[in-house]
Scaffold this motif. Structure first.
Motif, PDB file in Angstrom:
ATOM      1  N   ARG A 166      47.776  30.123  45.957  1.00 47.71           N
ATOM      2  CA  ARG A 166      47.944  30.812  44.867  1.00 47.71           C
ATOM      3  C   ARG A 166      47.880  30.026  43.442  1.00 47.71           C
ATOM      4  O   ARG A 166      47.452  30.437  42.685  1.00 47.71           O
ATOM      5  CB  ARG A 166      49.357  31.682  44.925  1.00 47.71           C
ATOM      6  N   ASP A 167      48.575  28.465  43.711  1.00 47.12           N
ATOM      7  CA  ASP A 167      48.161  27.925  42.606  1.00 47.12           C
ATOM      8  C   ASP A 167      46.766  27.416  42.145  1.00 47.12           C
ATOM      9  O   ASP A 167      46.628  27.155  40.843  1.00 47.12           O
ATOM     10  CB  ASP A 167      49.191  26.423  42.645  1.00 47.12           C
ATOM     11  N   VAL A 168      46.246  27.277  43.256  1.00 43.89           N
ATOM     12  CA  VAL A 168      44.921  27.067  42.858  1.00 43.89           C
ATOM     13  C   VAL A 168      44.121  28.009  42.142  1.00 43.89           C
ATOM     14  O   VAL A 168      43.439  27.996  41.401  1.00 43.89           O
ATOM     15  CB  VAL A 168      44.069  26.383  44.421  1.00 43.89           C
ATOM     16  N   VAL A 169      44.343  29.277  42.749  1.00 46.62           N
ATOM     17  CA  VAL A 169      43.708  30.498  42.209  1.00 46.62           C
ATOM     18  C   VAL A 169      44.207  30.336  40.623  1.00 46.62           C
ATOM     19  O   VAL A 169      43.418  30.940  39.840  1.00 46.62           O
ATOM     20  CB  VAL A 169      44.216  31.673  43.087  1.00 46.62           C
ATOM     21  N   ALA A 170      45.593  30.471  40.364  1.00 44.57           N
ATOM     22  CA  ALA A 170      45.949  30.476  39.001  1.00 44.57           C
ATOM     23  C   ALA A 170      45.361  29.585  38.165  1.00 44.57           C
ATOM     24  O   ALA A 170      44.919  30.114  36.980  1.00 44.57           O
ATOM     25  CB  ALA A 170      47.630  30.589  39.126  1.00 44.57           C
ATOM     26  N   ARG A 171      45.360  28.367  38.427  1.00 43.88           N
ATOM     27  CA  ARG A 171      44.946  27.309  37.540  1.00 43.88           C
ATOM     28  C   ARG A 171      43.503  27.462  37.318  1.00 43.88           C
ATOM     29  O   ARG A 171      42.919  27.536  36.137  1.00 43.88           O
ATOM     30  CB  ARG A 171      45.293  25.814  38.227  1.00 43.88           C
ATOM     31  N   GLU A 172      42.677  27.744  38.390  1.00 40.99           N
ATOM     32  CA  GLU A 172      41.287  27.893  38.102  1.00 40.99           C
ATOM     33  C   GLU A 172      40.894  29.201  37.451  1.00 40.99           C
ATOM     34  O   GLU A 172      39.791  29.267  36.677  1.00 40.99           O
ATOM     35  CB  GLU A 172      40.521  27.789  39.496  1.00 40.99           C
ATOM     36  N   ARG A 192      39.408  31.099  30.023  1.00 37.68           N
ATOM     37  CA  ARG A 192      39.193  30.235  28.810  1.00 37.68           C
ATOM     38  C   ARG A 192      37.929  29.858  28.478  1.00 37.68           C
ATOM     39  O   ARG A 192      37.333  30.251  27.396  1.00 37.68           O
ATOM     40  CB  ARG A 192      39.994  28.979  28.746  1.00 37.68           C
ATOM     41  N   SER A 193      36.948  29.577  29.530  1.00 40.71           N
ATOM     42  CA  SER A 193      35.439  29.190  29.264  1.00 40.71           C
ATOM     43  C   SER A 193      34.845  30.509  28.816  1.00 40.71           C
ATOM     44  O   SER A 193      33.594  30.345  28.264  1.00 40.71           O
ATOM     45  CB  SER A 193      35.054  28.494  30.534  1.00 40.71           C
ATOM     46  N   ARG A 194      35.416  31.509  29.253  1.00 38.00           N
ATOM     47  CA  ARG A 194      34.427  32.830  28.711  1.00 38.00           C
ATOM     48  C   ARG A 194      34.928  33.267  27.683  1.00 38.00           C
ATOM     49  O   ARG A 194      34.470  34.488  27.288  1.00 38.00           O
ATOM     50  CB  ARG A 194      34.916  34.061  29.937  1.00 38.00           C
ATOM     51  N   GLY A 195      35.973  32.724  26.808  1.00 36.49           N
ATOM     52  CA  GLY A 195      36.486  33.041  25.470  1.00 36.49           C
ATOM     53  C   GLY A 195      37.597  33.830  25.683  1.00 36.49           C
ATOM     54  O   GLY A 195      38.079  34.507  24.205  1.00 36.49           O
ATOM     55  N   TYR A 196      38.444  34.095  26.576  1.00 35.11           N
ATOM     56  CA  TYR A 196      39.794  34.881  26.771  1.00 35.11           C
ATOM     57  C   TYR A 196      40.849  33.878  26.164  1.00 35.11           C
ATOM     58  O   TYR A 196      40.651  32.573  26.313  1.00 35.11           O
ATOM     59  CB  TYR A 196      40.051  35.095  27.995  1.00 35.11           C
ATOM     60  N   SER A 197      41.777  34.344  25.578  1.00 32.27           N
ATOM     61  CA  SER A 197      43.108  33.599  25.351  1.00 32.27           C
ATOM     62  C   SER A 197      43.994  33.806  26.446  1.00 32.27           C
ATOM     63  O   SER A 197      44.397  34.875  26.447  1.00 32.27           O
ATOM     64  CB  SER A 197      43.566  34.001  23.872  1.00 32.27           C
ATOM     65  N   VAL A 198      44.257  32.698  27.156  1.00 30.00           N
ATOM     66  CA  VAL A 198      45.186  33.069  28.251  1.00 30.00           C
ATOM     67  C   VAL A 198      46.610  32.393  27.537  1.00 30.00           C
ATOM     68  O   VAL A 198      46.856  31.503  27.030  1.00 30.00           O
ATOM     69  CB  VAL A 198      44.948  31.786  29.273  1.00 30.00           C
ATOM     70  N   LEU A 199      47.461  33.547  27.767  1.00 27.28           N
ATOM     71  CA  LEU A 199      48.786  33.469  27.055  1.00 27.28           C
ATOM     72  C   LEU A 199      49.858  32.968  28.201  1.00 27.28           C
ATOM     73  O   LEU A 199      50.815  32.355  27.678  1.00 27.28           O
ATOM     74  CB  LEU A 199      49.452  34.810  26.472  1.00 27.28           C
ATOM     75  N   GLY A 200      49.455  33.068  29.541  1.00 28.37           N
ATOM     76  CA  GLY A 200      50.546  32.436  30.489  1.00 28.37           C
ATOM     77  C   GLY A 200      49.855  32.676  31.615  1.00 28.37           C
ATOM     78  O   GLY A 200      48.727  33.337  31.990  1.00 28.37           O
ATOM     79  N   VAL A 201      50.442  31.799  32.688  1.00 26.77           N
ATOM     80  CA  VAL A 201      49.976  31.973  34.194  1.00 26.77           C
ATOM     81  C   VAL A 201      51.001  31.952  34.962  1.00 26.77           C
ATOM     82  O   VAL A 201      52.178  31.268  34.991  1.00 26.77           O
ATOM     83  CB  VAL A 201      49.240  30.470  34.563  1.00 26.77           C
ATOM     84  N   GLU A 202      51.142  32.878  35.994  1.00 27.65           N
ATOM     85  CA  GLU A 202      52.306  33.217  36.696  1.00 27.65           C
ATOM     86  C   GLU A 202      51.710  33.421  38.219  1.00 27.65           C
ATOM     87  O   GLU A 202      50.415  33.687  38.481  1.00 27.65           O
ATOM     88  CB  GLU A 202      53.028  34.373  36.515  1.00 27.65           C
ATOM     89  N   THR A 203      52.491  32.868  38.955  1.00 29.81           N
ATOM     90  CA  THR A 203      52.139  33.214  40.444  1.00 29.81           C
ATOM     91  C   THR A 203      53.216  33.934  41.027  1.00 29.81           C
ATOM     92  O   THR A 203      54.332  33.935  40.784  1.00 29.81           O
ATOM     93  CB  THR A 203      52.104  31.722  41.481  1.00 29.81           C
ATOM     94  N   THR A 204      52.655  34.521  42.280  1.00 26.26           N
ATOM     95  CA  THR A 204      53.886  35.564  42.751  1.00 26.26           C
ATOM     96  C   THR A 204      53.487  35.327  44.372  1.00 26.26           C
ATOM     97  O   THR A 204      52.758  35.027  44.865  1.00 26.26           O
ATOM     98  CB  THR A 204      53.468  36.878  42.535  1.00 26.26           C
ATOM     99  N   LEU A 205      54.724  35.455  45.083  1.00 30.31           N
ATOM    100  CA  LEU A 205      54.928  35.362  46.273  1.00 30.31           C
ATOM    101  C   LEU A 205      54.208  36.553  46.992  1.00 30.31           C
ATOM    102  O   LEU A 205      54.489  37.532  46.518  1.00 30.31           O
ATOM    103  CB  LEU A 205      55.982  35.014  47.072  1.00 30.31           C
ATOM    104  N   GLY A 206      53.602  36.680  48.277  1.00 30.67           N
ATOM    105  CA  GLY A 206      53.371  37.843  48.820  1.00 30.67           C
ATOM    106  C   GLY A 206      52.001  38.331  48.687  1.00 30.67           C
ATOM    107  O   GLY A 206      51.138  37.463  48.289  1.00 30.67           O
TER     108      GLY A 206
END
Length: 174
Positions: free
Chosen positions: A57-63, A69-83
């Motif tokens: 899940r950490d790899v999915v979130a980071r990538e 961002r490379s597509r031009g989105y502004s990423v305000l936050g990154v969260e992961t969730t269990l399950g």
């Protein structure tokens, strides 16, 4: 002059390879990642050395954040969730919390590495969903990707295959 021309061609090629976000799509997003697939055991010397504590899940979130961002989105936050991932209500609550236009939810549902050693391939399944702060589902998709990498590290490290699948999924978002 030749150097300038070469630099211009390289920059144009780099820009052409990355699709930009569509006009009218949410510009400010939050990434919410989860993984049903369990963390694979390290393989080989590279996998043992660089295996680290990364959870899928950490790899999915980071990538996903980097690809957005490379597509031009502004990423305000990154969260992961269990399950198994977030519900539409949870995703919309996260968008409201960050005052974002939408939450991009990515869930790694399957990671099959049975062909990674002989062929350098892995099968990766991802579910994606884009949810607005009002609870409206703007996009929903499930994709299965067979990734292939030729580098030695990719034959021993599952993260490069997850990265490739996430980038492909993000390219298909609006």
């Amino acid at each position: 002059m030749r150097t300038f021309l070469l630099a211009a061609v390289v920059m144009l090629a780099a820009c052409a390879g990355t699709p930009r976000r569509s006009e009218g799509s949410p510009a400010r997003v939050v990434v919410l990642a989860a993984a049903v697939a369990s963390k694979p055991a390290p393989r080989g010397l590279i996998g043992n050395v660089f295996g680290g504590g990364d959870e899928p899940r950490d790899v999915v979130a980071r990538e996903a954040a980097e690809a957005l961002r490379s597509r031009g989105y502004s990423v305000l936050g990154v969260e992961t969730t269990l399950g198994p991932g977030a519900s539409v209500e949870q995703a919309s609550a996260v968008a409201r919390q960050y005052q974002a236009d939408a939450t991009v939810v990515l869930v790694l549902t399957r990671l099959d590495l049975s062909s990674i050693q002989p062929l350098g391939q892995a099968e990766v399944e991802l579910q994606s969903m884009v949810v607005g702060p009002d609870g409206r589902v703007l996009s929903s998709d499930e994709r299965r990707a067979t990734t292939s990498e030729r580098l030695y590290r990719a034959r021993t490290d599952w993260r490069s295959h997850v990265r490739q699948a996430v980038i492909q999924a993000v390219r298909e978002l609006p």
